[in-house]
Design a protein around this motif. Sequence first.
Motif, PDB file in Angstrom:
ATOM      1  N   VAL A  58     -96.134 183.126  -5.182  1.00 18.89           N
ATOM      2  CA  VAL A  58     -95.492 183.802  -4.056  1.00 18.89           C
ATOM      3  C   VAL A  58     -96.506 184.022  -2.941  1.00 18.89           C
ATOM      4  CG1 VAL A  58     -94.394 185.941  -3.277  1.00 18.89           C
ATOM      5  CG2 VAL A  58     -93.782 184.980  -5.479  1.00 18.89           C
ATOM      6  N   ASP A  59     -96.063 183.767  -1.714  1.00 12.28           N
ATOM      7  CA  ASP A  59     -96.798 184.206  -0.527  1.00 12.28           C
ATOM      8  C   ASP A  59     -95.892 185.218   0.177  1.00 12.28           C
ATOM      9  OD1 ASP A  59     -98.124 184.715   1.793  1.00 12.28           O
ATOM     10  OD2 ASP A  59     -98.394 182.616   2.381  1.00 12.28           O
ATOM     11  N   PHE A  77     -93.873 175.269 -10.825  1.00 12.27           N
ATOM     12  CA  PHE A  77     -92.538 175.569 -11.341  1.00 12.27           C
ATOM     13  C   PHE A  77     -91.667 176.142 -10.227  1.00 12.27           C
ATOM     14  CE2 PHE A  77     -89.398 178.363 -13.367  1.00 12.27           C
ATOM     15  CZ  PHE A  77     -88.744 177.435 -14.151  1.00 12.27           C
ATOM     16  N   GLN A  78     -92.208 177.132  -9.501  1.00 12.25           N
ATOM     17  CA  GLN A  78     -91.487 177.715  -8.376  1.00 12.25           C
ATOM     18  C   GLN A  78     -92.481 178.284  -7.371  1.00 12.25           C
ATOM     19  OE1 GLN A  78     -89.094 181.213  -9.144  1.00 12.25           O
ATOM     20  NE2 GLN A  78     -87.694 180.717  -7.488  1.00 12.25           N
ATOM     21  N   ILE A  79     -92.156 178.137  -6.099  1.00 13.56           N
ATOM     22  CA  ILE A  79     -92.934 178.742  -5.022  1.00 13.56           C
ATOM     23  C   ILE A  79     -91.966 179.521  -4.146  1.00 13.56           C
ATOM     24  CG2 ILE A  79     -94.496 178.347  -3.089  1.00 13.56           C
ATOM     25  CD1 ILE A  79     -95.066 175.553  -4.261  1.00 13.56           C
ATOM     26  N   ARG A 111     -91.003 195.363  -0.187  1.00  8.93           N
ATOM     27  CA  ARG A 111     -89.775 195.421  -0.985  1.00  8.93           C
ATOM     28  C   ARG A 111     -89.309 193.995  -1.261  1.00  8.93           C
ATOM     29  NH1 ARG A 111     -89.610 199.418   2.616  1.00  8.93           N
ATOM     30  NH2 ARG A 111     -88.539 198.192   4.206  1.00  8.93           N
ATOM     31  N   LEU A 112     -89.965 193.328  -2.194  1.00  4.63           N
ATOM     32  CA  LEU A 112     -89.665 191.925  -2.477  1.00  4.63           C
ATOM     33  C   LEU A 112     -88.414 191.785  -3.337  1.00  4.63           C
ATOM     34  CD1 LEU A 112     -93.291 190.700  -3.291  1.00  4.63           C
ATOM     35  CD2 LEU A 112     -92.004 190.330  -1.174  1.00  4.63           C
ATOM     36  N   PRO A 113     -87.549 190.813  -3.013  1.00  6.88           N
ATOM     37  CA  PRO A 113     -86.339 190.594  -3.813  1.00  6.88           C
ATOM     38  C   PRO A 113     -86.634 189.743  -5.057  1.00  6.88           C
ATOM     39  CG  PRO A 113     -86.368 189.087  -1.973  1.00  6.88           C
ATOM     40  CD  PRO A 113     -87.600 189.935  -1.835  1.00  6.88           C
ATOM     41  N   LEU A 114     -87.626 190.171  -5.838  1.00  2.00           N
ATOM     42  CA  LEU A 114     -88.065 189.439  -7.026  1.00  2.00           C
ATOM     43  C   LEU A 114     -88.073 190.367  -8.230  1.00  2.00           C
ATOM     44  CD1 LEU A 114     -91.154 187.650  -5.390  1.00  2.00           C
ATOM     45  CD2 LEU A 114     -88.922 186.615  -5.837  1.00  2.00           C
ATOM     46  N   ASP A 115     -87.818 189.804  -9.403  1.00  3.00           N
ATOM     47  CA  ASP A 115     -87.816 190.608 -10.621  1.00  3.00           C
ATOM     48  C   ASP A 115     -89.234 191.043 -10.986  1.00  3.00           C
ATOM     49  OD1 ASP A 115     -85.083 190.287 -10.876  1.00  3.00           O
ATOM     50  OD2 ASP A 115     -85.260 188.549 -12.212  1.00  3.00           O
ATOM     51  N   ALA A 116     -89.342 192.161 -11.656  1.00  2.19           N
ATOM     52  CA  ALA A 116     -90.628 192.654 -12.149  1.00  2.19           C
ATOM     53  C   ALA A 116     -91.198 191.670 -13.167  1.00  2.19           C
ATOM     54  CB  ALA A 116     -90.457 194.028 -12.771  1.00  2.19           C
ATOM     55  N   LYS A 150     -98.114 194.285  -7.584  1.00  2.00           N
ATOM     56  CA  LYS A 150     -98.350 194.665  -8.983  1.00  2.00           C
ATOM     57  C   LYS A 150     -97.048 194.678  -9.774  1.00  2.00           C
ATOM     58  CE  LYS A 150    -101.070 197.864 -11.781  1.00  2.00           C
ATOM     59  NZ  LYS A 150    -102.084 196.894 -12.205  1.00  2.00           N
ATOM     60  N   ARG A 151     -95.974 195.112  -9.135  1.00  2.00           N
ATOM     61  CA  ARG A 151     -94.666 195.157  -9.802  1.00  2.00           C
ATOM     62  C   ARG A 151     -94.176 193.762 -10.174  1.00  2.00           C
ATOM     63  NH1 ARG A 151     -89.414 194.335  -8.905  1.00  2.00           N
ATOM     64  NH2 ARG A 151     -89.722 193.696  -6.729  1.00  2.00           N
ATOM     65  N   VAL A 152     -94.315 192.792  -9.268  1.00  7.89           N
ATOM     66  CA  VAL A 152     -93.750 191.463  -9.516  1.00  7.89           C
ATOM     67  C   VAL A 152     -94.668 190.568 -10.336  1.00  7.89           C
ATOM     68  CG1 VAL A 152     -92.352 191.587  -7.425  1.00  7.89           C
ATOM     69  CG2 VAL A 152     -94.563 190.416  -7.339  1.00  7.89           C
TER      70      VAL A 152
END
Length: 201
Positions: A58-59, A77-79, A111-116, A150-152
């Motif tokens: 992730v960037d 795998f994913q960016i 506030r990223l829309p990504l799972d922890a 840190k969360r993601v």
Amino acid sequence: MEFRLDIVHEEAVFSLRLTDAAFRYRREERTFTHAALRPTVAHALVWLSRPGATDVVVDPCCGSGTIVSERLAYPYFQICGGDRDEEAVTAAQENVGINDHVPIQLWDARRLPLDAGHVDKVVTNLPFGRQISADEHIPSLYQDVFMEMKRVLKKKGFVLCLTDADAALHAAAERIGFSCSKEATLSLKGLHPSVYLLRNE
């Protein structure tokens, strides 16, 4: 013949250009926004992240998508990339192209829309210097962004980032619980930002 001489205190570095300017853009047309990172520097950051075929990268402050574009040179795998500036997101989407495995989104890095625990690596050029608007306070911004990183991140994930706001970075990393090491200091457009490795331990 073109050369460059950088003098910092008592150290001088002499560089000789071996390629023309088109090389830094991989001979492709690219759109750049204010304070965009040069592709060669972005690629160096990507290389330092030790790219792997199973990486979820992730960037969160992707600007015009230079780091994301350079990461595409390696298996993944994913960016994911995103920015809160609509113009930057549009530029990044043009630079990266349409790819289901490389979404570019309008978002706030706090506030990223990504799972922890979803991300292996964060590679980013943090906002600093001329990239920061007058109403931003870097120490609090870094603290909020690091908390979200840190969360993601997965348990053994890490952040590789570029900034010249050394004190703000160290304070935020300590507060959030990242271990922190300086990997290199660069000379960029009259500034001397450093590359930092933050580990989620």
